[in-house]
Design a protein around this motif. Structure first.
Motif, PDB file in Angstrom:
ATOM      1  N   GLY A   1       0.859  -1.183   0.000  1.00  0.00           N
ATOM      2  CA  GLY A   1       0.000   0.000   0.000  1.00  0.00           C
ATOM      3  C   GLY A   1       0.891   1.227   0.000  1.00  0.00           C
ATOM      4  O   GLY A   1       1.592   1.491   0.980  1.00  0.00           O
ATOM      5  N   SER A   2       0.897   1.976  -1.098  1.00  0.00           N
ATOM      6  CA  SER A   2       1.841   3.092  -1.201  1.00  0.00           C
ATOM      7  C   SER A   2       1.149   4.441  -1.186  1.00  0.00           C
ATOM      8  O   SER A   2       1.803   5.473  -1.219  1.00  0.00           O
ATOM      9  N   ARG A   3      -0.199   4.441  -1.154  1.00  0.00           N
ATOM     10  CA  ARG A   3      -0.949   5.708  -1.020  1.00  0.00           C
ATOM     11  C   ARG A   3      -1.960   5.478   0.096  1.00  0.00           C
ATOM     12  O   ARG A   3      -2.923   4.727  -0.071  1.00  0.00           O
ATOM     13  N   ILE A   4      -1.731   6.112   1.230  1.00  0.00           N
ATOM     14  CA  ILE A   4      -2.630   5.887   2.364  1.00  0.00           C
ATOM     15  C   ILE A   4      -3.591   7.071   2.472  1.00  0.00           C
ATOM     16  O   ILE A   4      -3.154   8.227   2.495  1.00  0.00           O
ATOM     17  N   PHE A   5      -4.881   6.779   2.496  1.00  0.00           N
ATOM     18  CA  PHE A   5      -5.914   7.811   2.665  1.00  0.00           C
ATOM     19  C   PHE A   5      -6.562   7.608   4.028  1.00  0.00           C
ATOM     20  O   PHE A   5      -7.046   6.507   4.325  1.00  0.00           O
ATOM     21  N   VAL A   6      -6.575   8.667   4.845  1.00  0.00           N
ATOM     22  CA  VAL A   6      -7.126   8.555   6.206  1.00  0.00           C
ATOM     23  C   VAL A   6      -8.206   9.622   6.386  1.00  0.00           C
ATOM     24  O   VAL A   6      -7.979  10.800   6.038  1.00  0.00           O
ATOM     25  N   GLN A   7      -9.348   9.211   6.933  1.00  0.00           N
ATOM     26  CA  GLN A   7     -10.426  10.189   7.135  1.00  0.00           C
ATOM     27  C   GLN A   7      -9.945  11.285   8.092  1.00  0.00           C
ATOM     28  O   GLN A   7      -9.253  11.007   9.077  1.00  0.00           O
ATOM     29  N   ARG A   8     -10.310  12.520   7.756  1.00  0.00           N
ATOM     30  CA  ARG A   8      -9.668  13.687   8.359  1.00  0.00           C
ATOM     31  C   ARG A   8      -9.674  13.676   9.894  1.00  0.00           C
ATOM     32  O   ARG A   8      -8.693  14.053  10.531  1.00  0.00           O
ATOM     33  N   SER A   9     -10.750  13.205  10.510  1.00  0.00           N
ATOM     34  CA  SER A   9     -10.845  13.276  11.981  1.00  0.00           C
ATOM     35  C   SER A   9      -9.769  12.424  12.665  1.00  0.00           C
ATOM     36  O   SER A   9      -9.459  12.642  13.833  1.00  0.00           O
ATOM     37  N   ARG A  10      -9.216  11.441  11.947  1.00  0.00           N
ATOM     38  CA  ARG A  10      -8.192  10.579  12.544  1.00  0.00           C
ATOM     39  C   ARG A  10      -6.817  10.760  11.897  1.00  0.00           C
ATOM     40  O   ARG A  10      -5.896   9.989  12.168  1.00  0.00           O
ATOM     41  N   TYR A  11      -6.725  11.739  11.005  1.00  0.00           N
ATOM     42  CA  TYR A  11      -5.514  11.884  10.182  1.00  0.00           C
ATOM     43  C   TYR A  11      -4.248  12.133  11.016  1.00  0.00           C
ATOM     44  O   TYR A  11      -3.249  11.420  10.884  1.00  0.00           O
ATOM     45  N   ASP A  12      -4.291  13.127  11.904  1.00  0.00           N
ATOM     46  CA  ASP A  12      -3.081  13.491  12.658  1.00  0.00           C
ATOM     47  C   ASP A  12      -2.604  12.322  13.521  1.00  0.00           C
ATOM     48  O   ASP A  12      -1.406  12.030  13.594  1.00  0.00           O
ATOM     49  N   GLU A  13      -3.577  11.686  14.164  1.00  0.00           N
ATOM     50  CA  GLU A  13      -3.263  10.531  15.013  1.00  0.00           C
ATOM     51  C   GLU A  13      -2.620   9.415  14.176  1.00  0.00           C
ATOM     52  O   GLU A  13      -1.649   8.770  14.600  1.00  0.00           O
ATOM     53  N   PHE A  14      -3.137   9.230  12.961  1.00  0.00           N
ATOM     54  CA  PHE A  14      -2.625   8.167  12.107  1.00  0.00           C
ATOM     55  C   PHE A  14      -1.192   8.462  11.648  1.00  0.00           C
ATOM     56  O   PHE A  14      -0.314   7.584  11.701  1.00  0.00           O
ATOM     57  N   VAL A  15      -0.957   9.691  11.224  1.00  0.00           N
ATOM     58  CA  VAL A  15       0.399  10.063  10.769  1.00  0.00           C
ATOM     59  C   VAL A  15       1.390   9.847  11.914  1.00  0.00           C
ATOM     60  O   VAL A  15       2.465   9.250  11.728  1.00  0.00           O
ATOM     61  N   ALA A  16       1.024  10.294  13.113  1.00  0.00           N
ATOM     62  CA  ALA A  16       1.927  10.133  14.263  1.00  0.00           C
ATOM     63  C   ALA A  16       2.188   8.657  14.535  1.00  0.00           C
ATOM     64  O   ALA A  16       3.324   8.236  14.813  1.00  0.00           O
TER      65      ALA A  16
END
Ligand code: NAD
Length: 489
Positions: free
Chosen positions: A288-303
């Protein structure tokens, strides 16, 4: 000075050098050192292999299925007995961690041989009773000599994924492994001699794609080509094989989306996303080389991704503790680095990695190797080249999204369609989105779970045709319909 190992072609049951006497160097990517040589085969060697395969075809295809299966099972037994040796060889040849080779690549190669040895005994033929006045049934005969061309990333796994169904159904084979990672196919060839394979049933010809590969595709007595590799190579092969009306299976590149909805089990999604991004240094067509995360969880996911990337510290692939090895070659590393530079030029933020590890972070044995740190990039849009072109390395981007329709459009918005991953606990949404993703395989709340019975392949530029299970066995046959009239006096 120790003499350099020279690998051999397997032609008509004999291990032979290239007719020309020429060799190609084989490099250990983790050290950068040439450690063996392979035959630089050309058309003459391919011709000899095809002749041997043609001569062996009548007897092999007429052999009772149980006997052909037994040959494949014997080969699987030998491979399993030599698992450690093969895993070591695969690690040296590819730069992948030996722990990955011994738990995934080699066991899965054994499983491929066993699966098709068993599956062929259960193949069925269609039959129809036609309006009370005819019976139609389909006779499936092996097509003849199969050409099987495989890539460098999962060399033994993908080589056996092709040759096992071909051999099981009764074809004889000329295989052309990647010149970048030839070692395990060479060793498998030697095992077929020990397993008592009849001469000429499996032939393996080493060499470059432009010379040995092209000669195999062009050979008029090879009616089927099964190819896994890059999309551009697949297109070139299709240009040759198409006008010759050969059967063609093409498993090509990917740019797979990994979609995480806000209701997903986040720790699980993160654990899988990191594996999907960096297993085998990102050199799996299904990564998986393009990860899409729903905005409400985005920051948590990147961290969470940045934190987990620390577990993928580059190390000596031969060390059993290493989880993250070397890229496959200096040339490939150069290509991946050029994409990291492109991502910066396109305005991306390198969240971690993006460079070679510091020299003192690596053990001395591998300081000349093709290492790159796992790299996470944010701040790019889905249309930029970094997010459109296959990089095939330890590089993933992460992007936020707001709505289902938006993420579907962006996930589908590349020329590729190999695999897609979807993380949600909403069952309706899982079915709704899975059905609309342009991908030959959609994994819901999982990644890389394989069932060898299901069709495998890609949509759009990711391929043509399907492998796996019955599809693979059927690919290597020429179906013939026989219609018998039923007389009613
Ligand atoms: P590649 O296309 O460079 O080479 C693949 C094989 O084709 C090699 O054996 C090579 O020698 C041979 N070849 C090259 N030119 C040829 C020609 N003109 N005629 C005949 N044979 C030729 O691919 P690669 O770099 O080895 O592998 C990486 C690519 O493979 C990536 O794009 C990856 O996505 C893809 N891949 C796809 C799948 C899948 O299942 N879809 C699986 C693994 C890898």
């Amino acid at each position: 000075m120790a003499t350099m190992e020279q690998l051999a072609n397997l032609i008509n049951g004999q291990q032979v050098s290239a007719h020309s006497g020429k060799w190609l160097d084989n490099v250990e990517p983790a050290t950068g050192a040439v450690y063996s040589q392979i035959p630089h085969s050309d058309q003459t060697d391919i011709n000899a292999a095809v002749t041997a395969a043609n001569n062996a075809f009548a007897e092999w295809s007429a052999m009772p299925v149980a006997k052909r299966s037994a040959h494949l099972q014997a080969l699987a037994d030998l491979l399993e007995e030599n698992l450690e040796d093969f895993a070591h060889a695969e690690s040296i040849d590819t730069g992948k961690p030996v722990s990955l080779a011994r738990t995934v690549d080699i066991p899965r190669a054994v499983a491929n041989l066993r699966f098709f040895a068993a599956a062929v005994a259960h193949t069925q033929s269609d039959a129809y009773f036609t309006d009370n006045h005819a019976i139609n049934y389909t006779l499936r005969k092996p097509v003849g000599v199969a050409g099987c061309i495989s890539p460098w990333n999962l060399p033994l796994y993908l080589f056996t994924w092709k040759i096992a169904p071909a051999l099981a159904i009764g074809c004889t084979v000329v295989g052309k492994p990647s010149e970048i990672t030839p070692m395990t196919a060479h060793k498998l060839g030697a095992l077929t001699i020990d397993a008592g394979f009849p001469q000429g049933v499996l032939n393996i010809v080493h060499g470059s794609g432009a010379t040995a590969g092209a000669a195999l595709v062009e050979h008029p007595d090879v009616p089927a080509i099964s190819f896994t590799g890059g999309t551009v190579t697949g297109q070139a092969i299709a240009r040759t094989a198409g006008p010759m009306l050969k059967k063609l299976a093409l498993e090509l590149g990917g740019k797979n989306p990994f979609i995480v909805f806000e209701d997903a089990n986040m720790p699980e999604a993160l654990d899988h996303a990191i594996r999907a991004a960096f297993t085998n240094q990102g050199q799996i067509c299904l990564c998986g080389s393009r990860i899409f995360v729903q905005r409400s969880r985005y920051d948590e996911f990147v961290a969470g991704m940045i934190e987990r990337a620390q577990d993928f510290k580059p190390g000596d692939p031969l060390d059993h503790e290493t989880r993250f090895g070397s890229l496959v070659s200096a040339e490939h590393k150069q290509k991946v680095c050029s994409y990291i530079q492109l991502a910066k030029d396109e305005g991306g933020t390198i969240e971690c990695g993006g460079k070679e590890p510091d020299a003192d972070a690596l053990p001395p044995r591998v300081r000349g190797g093709c290492f790159l740190e796992p790299t996470i990039i944010t701040g790019l849009n889905a249309q930029c080249r970094t997010n459109q072109e296959e990089i095939f390395g330890p590089v993933t981007t992460i992007m936020p999204f707001d709505h289902e329709e938006e993420v579907l459009q962006r996930a589908n918005g590349t020329p590729y369609g190999l695999a897609a991953m979807l993380w949600t606990n909403d069952l309706d949404r899982a079915h709704r989105i899975a059905g609309q993703l342009d991908a030959g395989t959609v994994w819901v709340n999982c990644w890389l779970l394989r069932d060898l019975r299901v069709p495998f392949g890609g949509m759009k530029q990711s391929g043509l045709g399907r492998e796996g299970g019955t599809e693979a066995l059927h690919f290597f046959t020429e179906p013939k319909n026989i219609c018998i009239r039923v007389r009613h006096n």
